[in-house]
Design a protein around this motif. Sequence first.
Motif, PDB file in Angstrom:
ATOM      1  N   ARG A  35       0.818  -1.216   0.000  1.00  0.00           N
ATOM      2  CA  ARG A  35       0.000   0.000   0.000  1.00  0.00           C
ATOM      3  C   ARG A  35       0.849   1.263   0.000  1.00  0.00           C
ATOM      4  NH1 ARG A  35      -3.486  -0.978   5.185  1.00  0.00           N
ATOM      5  NH2 ARG A  35      -1.425  -1.726   5.838  1.00  0.00           N
ATOM      6  N   SER A  36       1.925   1.257   0.789  1.00  0.00           N
ATOM      7  CA  SER A  36       2.764   2.447   0.888  1.00  0.00           C
ATOM      8  C   SER A  36       4.046   2.077   1.611  1.00  0.00           C
ATOM      9  CB  SER A  36       2.035   3.558   1.661  1.00  0.00           C
ATOM     10  OG  SER A  36       2.889   4.665   1.877  1.00  0.00           O
ATOM     11  N   ASP A  37       5.078   2.908   1.460  1.00  0.00           N
ATOM     12  CA  ASP A  37       6.301   2.696   2.227  1.00  0.00           C
ATOM     13  C   ASP A  37       6.204   3.314   3.624  1.00  0.00           C
ATOM     14  OD1 ASP A  37       6.238   5.203   1.115  1.00  0.00           O
ATOM     15  OD2 ASP A  37       8.184   5.082   0.144  1.00  0.00           O
ATOM     16  N   THR A  38       5.017   3.752   4.012  1.00  0.00           N
ATOM     17  CA  THR A  38       4.803   4.227   5.382  1.00  0.00           C
ATOM     18  C   THR A  38       4.451   3.089   6.330  1.00  0.00           C
ATOM     19  OG1 THR A  38       2.440   4.638   4.989  1.00  0.00           O
ATOM     20  CG2 THR A  38       3.964   6.463   4.552  1.00  0.00           C
ATOM     21  N   VAL A  39       4.247   1.874   5.822  1.00  0.00           N
ATOM     22  CA  VAL A  39       3.792   0.767   6.672  1.00  0.00           C
ATOM     23  C   VAL A  39       4.954   0.004   7.298  1.00  0.00           C
ATOM     24  CG1 VAL A  39       1.694   0.499   5.290  1.00  0.00           C
ATOM     25  CG2 VAL A  39       3.705  -0.921   4.771  1.00  0.00           C
ATOM     26  N   THR A  40       6.190   0.419   7.036  1.00  0.00           N
ATOM     27  CA  THR A  40       7.348  -0.296   7.567  1.00  0.00           C
ATOM     28  C   THR A  40       7.375  -0.252   9.087  1.00  0.00           C
ATOM     29  OG1 THR A  40       8.698   1.704   7.392  1.00  0.00           O
ATOM     30  CG2 THR A  40       8.758   0.170   5.534  1.00  0.00           C
ATOM     31  N   ARG A  41       7.982  -1.272   9.665  1.00  0.00           N
ATOM     32  CA  ARG A  41       8.152  -1.329  11.117  1.00  0.00           C
ATOM     33  C   ARG A  41       9.637  -1.316  11.447  1.00  0.00           C
ATOM     34  NH1 ARG A  41       4.966  -6.721  11.497  1.00  0.00           N
ATOM     35  NH2 ARG A  41       5.984  -6.823   9.469  1.00  0.00           N
ATOM     36  N   PRO A  42      10.005  -0.716  12.562  1.00  0.00           N
ATOM     37  CA  PRO A  42      11.432  -0.665  12.924  1.00  0.00           C
ATOM     38  C   PRO A  42      12.027  -2.059  13.072  1.00  0.00           C
ATOM     39  CG  PRO A  42      10.132   0.806  14.314  1.00  0.00           C
ATOM     40  CD  PRO A  42       9.161  -0.035  13.557  1.00  0.00           C
ATOM     41  N   GLY A  43      13.172  -2.275  12.439  1.00  0.00           N
ATOM     42  CA  GLY A  43      13.872  -3.540  12.574  1.00  0.00           C
ATOM     43  C   GLY A  43      14.727  -3.554  13.829  1.00  0.00           C
ATOM     44  N   PRO A  44      15.474  -4.638  14.044  1.00  0.00           N
ATOM     45  CA  PRO A  44      16.280  -4.764  15.264  1.00  0.00           C
ATOM     46  C   PRO A  44      17.269  -3.619  15.466  1.00  0.00           C
ATOM     47  CG  PRO A  44      16.120  -6.884  14.144  1.00  0.00           C
ATOM     48  CD  PRO A  44      15.499  -5.874  13.232  1.00  0.00           C
ATOM     49  N   ALA A  45      17.931  -3.183  14.395  1.00  0.00           N
ATOM     50  CA  ALA A  45      18.915  -2.104  14.532  1.00  0.00           C
ATOM     51  C   ALA A  45      18.251  -0.807  14.969  1.00  0.00           C
ATOM     52  CB  ALA A  45      19.670  -1.905  13.218  1.00  0.00           C
ATOM     53  N   MET A  46      17.095  -0.499  14.388  1.00  0.00           N
ATOM     54  CA  MET A  46      16.375   0.718  14.769  1.00  0.00           C
ATOM     55  C   MET A  46      15.895   0.640  16.217  1.00  0.00           C
ATOM     56  SD  MET A  46      14.019   2.208  11.699  1.00  0.00           S
ATOM     57  CE  MET A  46      14.750   2.857  10.194  1.00  0.00           C
ATOM     58  N   ARG A  47      15.337  -0.507  16.579  1.00  0.00           N
ATOM     59  CA  ARG A  47      14.819  -0.650  17.944  1.00  0.00           C
ATOM     60  C   ARG A  47      15.947  -0.535  18.971  1.00  0.00           C
ATOM     61  NH1 ARG A  47       9.537  -2.417  18.289  1.00  0.00           N
ATOM     62  NH2 ARG A  47       8.602  -3.092  16.306  1.00  0.00           N
ATOM     63  N   ARG A  48      17.091  -1.100  18.631  1.00  0.00           N
ATOM     64  CA  ARG A  48      18.232  -1.010  19.539  1.00  0.00           C
ATOM     65  C   ARG A  48      18.703   0.438  19.677  1.00  0.00           C
ATOM     66  NH1 ARG A  48      20.593  -4.844  17.535  1.00  0.00           N
ATOM     67  NH2 ARG A  48      21.926  -3.780  16.009  1.00  0.00           N
ATOM     68  N   ALA A  49      18.769   1.134  18.536  1.00  0.00           N
ATOM     69  CA  ALA A  49      19.191   2.540  18.565  1.00  0.00           C
ATOM     70  C   ALA A  49      18.204   3.392  19.353  1.00  0.00           C
ATOM     71  CB  ALA A  49      19.330   3.071  17.142  1.00  0.00           C
ATOM     72  N   MET A  50      16.920   3.108  19.218  1.00  0.00           N
ATOM     73  CA  MET A  50      15.910   3.863  19.957  1.00  0.00           C
ATOM     74  C   MET A  50      16.034   3.618  21.455  1.00  0.00           C
ATOM     75  SD  MET A  50      12.700   3.215  17.340  1.00  0.00           S
ATOM     76  CE  MET A  50      11.496   4.240  18.196  1.00  0.00           C
ATOM     77  N   ALA A  51      16.278   2.365  21.820  1.00  0.00           N
ATOM     78  CA  ALA A  51      16.384   2.020  23.247  1.00  0.00           C
ATOM     79  C   ALA A  51      17.616   2.633  23.893  1.00  0.00           C
ATOM     80  CB  ALA A  51      16.415   0.501  23.402  1.00  0.00           C
ATOM     81  N   GLU A  52      18.683   2.789  23.110  1.00  0.00           N
ATOM     82  CA  GLU A  52      19.948   3.262  23.669  1.00  0.00           C
ATOM     83  C   GLU A  52      20.195   4.752  23.428  1.00  0.00           C
ATOM     84  OE1 GLU A  52      22.807   0.740  21.819  1.00  0.00           O
ATOM     85  OE2 GLU A  52      22.174  -1.078  22.899  1.00  0.00           O
ATOM     86  N   ALA A  53      19.247   5.452  22.818  1.00  0.00           N
ATOM     87  CA  ALA A  53      19.452   6.855  22.451  1.00  0.00           C
ATOM     88  C   ALA A  53      19.673   7.742  23.677  1.00  0.00           C
ATOM     89  CB  ALA A  53      18.247   7.368  21.664  1.00  0.00           C
TER      90      ALA A  53
END
Length: 329
Positions: A35-53
């Motif tokens: 439908r769109s490229d807005t439906v993506t979900r954060p992968g492991p690298a993104m989630r890790r970066a968010m948790a450690e920001a």
Amino acid sequence: MLCGLARAAALRFRAPCARWSGSRAGVPAHVVDLRSDTVTRPGPAMRRAMAEAVVGDDDFGEDPTVRELQEKAAQLLGVEQTLFVPTNTMANLICVMGHCRRRGSQLLLGQECHLHVYEQGGVAQVHLLAQSHGARVHLDGARLMNAAVALRVPPARIVEHCDSVSFCLSKGLGAPVGALVGGPKDFIEEAWRLRKALGGGMRQAGVLAAAALVGLAEAEEVLPRDHENARRFAKGLQALASPICSVDPAAVETNMVLVKVEGLPPAELCQRLQSVSSDEVARTGRAVSVLLFPWTEQSVRAVWHRDISAQDTELALRKWEFVLRQLGP
């Protein structure tokens, strides 16, 4: 902005973004969400970066991760400064408000309300024209990185003739939230005030900026893959030689494929591609649900993104083939 038809379809065909969902055939369906490229979900690298920001109060300019994102984006876009905002819609609105400060100001837009970047110096030609009339040029960079990758030029090359730019982080780059406003220092100072007035001031926004930084770092690897998957699909659909659906692979330059539909409403085609029947499972041995939006009265749009693999692309093509055979003679 979606046309009325697409907006209605968006409501009708909204579905969970999970990889697997139930189906009428009684077996789990593999979902390929185009439908769109807005439906993506954060992968492991993104989630890790968010948790450690490392975070601070961004509304006071004290979030170090947001500052890092803004500085890197300014270098990437070739502008003096950028400002992190919640959405690209807000980014565009801030830029319009920043340029059109007086009552009676006029805003010139393309027919589709988006500024598209192509070869032959299109933006530069508009800017020569704009200067002659004392106007300013704003670039809606919703998918600026996709354009830069397709054109094989630095993003700054596309932006260089513009007075301001919005840069979406949640489409091709796959971040969950956010966009940037770019421009001269004095313009960004005014943009900060406007962001506050529009309710866009954020506090510990570094958790969001961290995801965007990962998206930027992975762009040169991810975006060419998305473009190649889109082209592969277009070539495969063309090879089916269906009188119902047609596509021009040469027109697929980035991650979007527009498919012309004849003989049935695009909304019906989308419904058939989404649904899974027992007959499909019996004939193909698979249960695949492809999610799409009708784009116009005679077309549908498919958008590739980081969550769609080469295998997903092949599954979508095979589902399309199955549906077309059901419809055809």
